[in-house]
Design a protein around this motif. Structure first.
Motif, PDB file in Angstrom:
ATOM      1  N   VAL A 113       0.861  -1.182   0.000  1.00  0.00           N
ATOM      2  CA  VAL A 113       0.000   0.000   0.000  1.00  0.00           C
ATOM      3  C   VAL A 113       0.898   1.233   0.000  1.00  0.00           C
ATOM      4  O   VAL A 113       1.697   1.434   0.906  1.00  0.00           O
ATOM      5  N   GLY A 114       0.782   2.059  -1.028  1.00  0.00           N
ATOM      6  CA  GLY A 114       1.660   3.217  -1.149  1.00  0.00           C
ATOM      7  C   GLY A 114       3.051   2.803  -1.591  1.00  0.00           C
ATOM      8  O   GLY A 114       4.025   3.018  -0.879  1.00  0.00           O
ATOM      9  N   CYS A 115       3.160   2.221  -2.768  1.00  0.00           N
ATOM     10  CA  CYS A 115       4.409   1.582  -3.193  1.00  0.00           C
ATOM     11  C   CYS A 115       5.474   2.566  -3.647  1.00  0.00           C
ATOM     12  O   CYS A 115       6.640   2.190  -3.797  1.00  0.00           O
ATOM     13  N   GLY A 116       5.116   3.836  -3.885  1.00  0.00           N
ATOM     14  CA  GLY A 116       6.120   4.816  -4.274  1.00  0.00           C
ATOM     15  C   GLY A 116       6.895   4.405  -5.508  1.00  0.00           C
ATOM     16  O   GLY A 116       6.328   4.086  -6.548  1.00  0.00           O
ATOM     17  N   THR A 117       8.221   4.369  -5.385  1.00  0.00           N
ATOM     18  CA  THR A 117       9.091   4.035  -6.519  1.00  0.00           C
ATOM     19  C   THR A 117       9.207   2.540  -6.767  1.00  0.00           C
ATOM     20  O   THR A 117       9.940   2.126  -7.667  1.00  0.00           O
ATOM     21  N   ALA A 118       8.531   1.726  -5.971  1.00  0.00           N
ATOM     22  CA  ALA A 118       8.570   0.255  -6.063  1.00  0.00           C
ATOM     23  C   ALA A 118       9.883  -0.325  -5.557  1.00  0.00           C
ATOM     24  O   ALA A 118      10.149  -1.507  -5.758  1.00  0.00           O
ATOM     25  N   ARG A 119      10.672   0.463  -4.868  1.00  0.00           N
ATOM     26  CA  ARG A 119      11.931  -0.048  -4.307  1.00  0.00           C
ATOM     27  C   ARG A 119      11.694  -1.276  -3.432  1.00  0.00           C
ATOM     28  O   ARG A 119      12.392  -2.287  -3.538  1.00  0.00           O
ATOM     29  N   ASN A 120      10.704  -1.202  -2.545  1.00  0.00           N
ATOM     30  CA  ASN A 120      10.436  -2.317  -1.640  1.00  0.00           C
ATOM     31  C   ASN A 120       9.917  -3.544  -2.381  1.00  0.00           C
ATOM     32  O   ASN A 120      10.291  -4.676  -2.068  1.00  0.00           O
ATOM     33  N   LEU A 121       9.025  -3.327  -3.336  1.00  0.00           N
ATOM     34  CA  LEU A 121       8.470  -4.446  -4.100  1.00  0.00           C
ATOM     35  C   LEU A 121       9.560  -5.172  -4.886  1.00  0.00           C
ATOM     36  O   LEU A 121       9.564  -6.407  -4.967  1.00  0.00           O
ATOM     37  N   ILE A 122      10.482  -4.429  -5.446  1.00  0.00           N
ATOM     38  CA  ILE A 122      11.569  -5.048  -6.205  1.00  0.00           C
ATOM     39  C   ILE A 122      12.448  -5.894  -5.286  1.00  0.00           C
ATOM     40  O   ILE A 122      12.799  -7.033  -5.613  1.00  0.00           O
ATOM     41  N   MET A 123      12.796  -5.351  -4.120  1.00  0.00           N
ATOM     42  CA  MET A 123      13.605  -6.119  -3.169  1.00  0.00           C
ATOM     43  C   MET A 123      12.870  -7.373  -2.704  1.00  0.00           C
ATOM     44  O   MET A 123      13.448  -8.450  -2.599  1.00  0.00           O
TER      45      MET A 123
ATOM     46  N   ALA B   7       2.977  10.326 -10.680  1.00  0.00           N
ATOM     47  CA  ALA B   7       4.389  10.654 -10.884  1.00  0.00           C
ATOM     48  C   ALA B   7       5.283   9.564 -10.302  1.00  0.00           C
ATOM     49  O   ALA B   7       6.253   9.116 -10.932  1.00  0.00           O
ATOM     50  N   MET B   8       4.976   9.124  -9.085  1.00  0.00           N
ATOM     51  CA  MET B   8       5.761   8.048  -8.468  1.00  0.00           C
ATOM     52  C   MET B   8       5.603   6.746  -9.251  1.00  0.00           C
ATOM     53  O   MET B   8       6.562   5.991  -9.429  1.00  0.00           O
ATOM     54  N   LEU B   9       4.390   6.482  -9.736  1.00  0.00           N
ATOM     55  CA  LEU B   9       4.159   5.249 -10.490  1.00  0.00           C
ATOM     56  C   LEU B   9       4.936   5.232 -11.799  1.00  0.00           C
ATOM     57  O   LEU B   9       5.372   4.170 -12.256  1.00  0.00           O
ATOM     58  N   GLU B  10       5.124   6.389 -12.394  1.00  0.00           N
ATOM     59  CA  GLU B  10       5.928   6.458 -13.612  1.00  0.00           C
ATOM     60  C   GLU B  10       7.346   5.982 -13.347  1.00  0.00           C
ATOM     61  O   GLU B  10       7.912   5.187 -14.108  1.00  0.00           O
ATOM     62  N   THR B  11       7.916   6.453 -12.229  1.00  0.00           N
ATOM     63  CA  THR B  11       9.252   5.994 -11.830  1.00  0.00           C
ATOM     64  C   THR B  11       9.223   4.521 -11.453  1.00  0.00           C
ATOM     65  O   THR B  11      10.136   3.757 -11.798  1.00  0.00           O
ATOM     66  N   ALA B  12       8.169   4.090 -10.750  1.00  0.00           N
ATOM     67  CA  ALA B  12       8.055   2.695 -10.323  1.00  0.00           C
ATOM     68  C   ALA B  12       8.027   1.740 -11.515  1.00  0.00           C
ATOM     69  O   ALA B  12       8.714   0.709 -11.516  1.00  0.00           O
TER      70      ALA B  12
ATOM     71  N   ARG C 194      13.290  -2.165 -15.466  1.00  0.00           N
ATOM     72  CA  ARG C 194      14.749  -2.217 -15.462  1.00  0.00           C
ATOM     73  C   ARG C 194      15.258  -3.421 -14.668  1.00  0.00           C
ATOM     74  O   ARG C 194      16.297  -3.998 -14.994  1.00  0.00           O
ATOM     75  N   ALA C 195      14.514  -3.800 -13.644  1.00  0.00           N
ATOM     76  CA  ALA C 195      14.892  -4.957 -12.827  1.00  0.00           C
ATOM     77  C   ALA C 195      14.471  -6.276 -13.462  1.00  0.00           C
ATOM     78  O   ALA C 195      14.758  -7.349 -12.917  1.00  0.00           O
ATOM     79  N   GLY C 196      13.770  -6.220 -14.606  1.00  0.00           N
ATOM     80  CA  GLY C 196      13.321  -7.431 -15.270  1.00  0.00           C
ATOM     81  C   GLY C 196      12.185  -8.130 -14.540  1.00  0.00           C
ATOM     82  O   GLY C 196      12.046  -9.354 -14.635  1.00  0.00           O
ATOM     83  N   LEU C 197      11.341  -7.353 -13.848  1.00  0.00           N
ATOM     84  CA  LEU C 197      10.303  -7.947 -13.003  1.00  0.00           C
ATOM     85  C   LEU C 197       8.886  -7.535 -13.432  1.00  0.00           C
ATOM     86  O   LEU C 197       7.944  -7.675 -12.654  1.00  0.00           O
ATOM     87  N   SER C 198       8.751  -7.079 -14.652  1.00  0.00           N
ATOM     88  CA  SER C 198       7.437  -6.608 -15.097  1.00  0.00           C
ATOM     89  C   SER C 198       6.381  -7.701 -15.092  1.00  0.00           C
ATOM     90  O   SER C 198       5.180  -7.423 -15.005  1.00  0.00           O
ATOM     91  N   ASP C 199       6.802  -8.961 -15.188  1.00  0.00           N
ATOM     92  CA  ASP C 199       5.851 -10.067 -15.165  1.00  0.00           C
ATOM     93  C   ASP C 199       5.554 -10.545 -13.745  1.00  0.00           C
ATOM     94  O   ASP C 199       4.669 -11.381 -13.550  1.00  0.00           O
TER      95      ASP C 199
END
Length: 218
Positions: A52-62, A80-85, A91-96
């Motif tokens: 909830v509130g993922c921001g740049t998706a840093r946590n989700l990627i980790m 705006a944050m979702l665009e970066t996320a 870039r991390a290869g995790l779009s799927d």
């Protein structure tokens, strides 16, 4: 969207239109306890994890790298944050493996956002202090837990065992960015746990710099 939600979205887009580009680089020094939360998620195989509130998706990627058998979802009110996320996830290869959406934490529905009826793990990392209807966000996160599921929270504490001057200076700087540490968090977590029949684990970290809470469904 309601007028309040539209206003909050515009505010967050304005705040992070620039800061999103160096958010992860700077926040690593004071958003403490995030990696501890990720290590504790331990979702079941093929389980679902929602931020909830993922921001740049840093946590989700980790988390997706640490728990590769799970499925990950995140939403944020700021486009705006979702665009970066989205760029970071690609870039991390995790779009799927990491699915993102735009949504409001105070009224989110995992079914309408992601087609999820229940979720195995929900987490909120330094986001409640920025969400006006933060108590609603906790209640919604707790209600969507699957049997055996858990809601994990880390956010700013109240500096219980730290100098009062440090608290005043830090909280002033946080307030300038529309961040408001929630003094009532322990009481709200206790009430939600009692209302929904959940167990509660609460801990003060780093002498009260951060607070950590976990709600678990049996």
């Amino acid at each position: 969207m309601s007028e309040a939600v539209t206003g909050q979205k515009a505010l967050m887009d304005d705040v992070y239109s620039l800061h999103r580009h160096f958010y992860d680089l700077t926040r690593r020094f004071y958003l403490l306890g995030r990696d501890r939360l990720i290590r504790q998620l331990a979702p079941p195989p093929r389980g679902t994890v929602l931020e909830v509130g993922c921001g740049t998706a840093r946590n989700l990627i980790m988390a997706a790298k640490q728990w590769p058998d799970a499925r990950f979802y995140g939403f944020d009110i700021s486009e705006a944050m979702l665009e970066t996320a989205r760029k970071s996830v690609a870039r991390a290869g995790l779009s799927d493996k990491v699915i993102l959406a735009q949504g409001d934490a105070g009224s989110f529905d995992p079914q309408s956002l992601f087609g999820l009826d229940k979720v195995d793990r929900v987490f909120m990392s330094y986001t409640l202090s920025m969400i006006p209807p933060w108590q609603d966000a906790i209640a919604r996160g707790a209600r969507c837990l699957a049997p055996g599921g858990s809601l994990h929270i880390v956010d700013f504490g109240q500096y219980e065992r730290l100098p009062a001057l440090a608290k005043r200076l830090h909280f002033k700087s946080l307030n300038d960015f529309h961040v408001f540490p929630r003094r009532e968090l322990p009481a709200v977590l206790k009430r939600v746990a009692e209302d929904l029949g959940l167990s509660l684990e609460f801990r003060s970290l780093l002498r009260g710099y951060a607070w950590s809470g976990v709600l678990r469904r049996a």
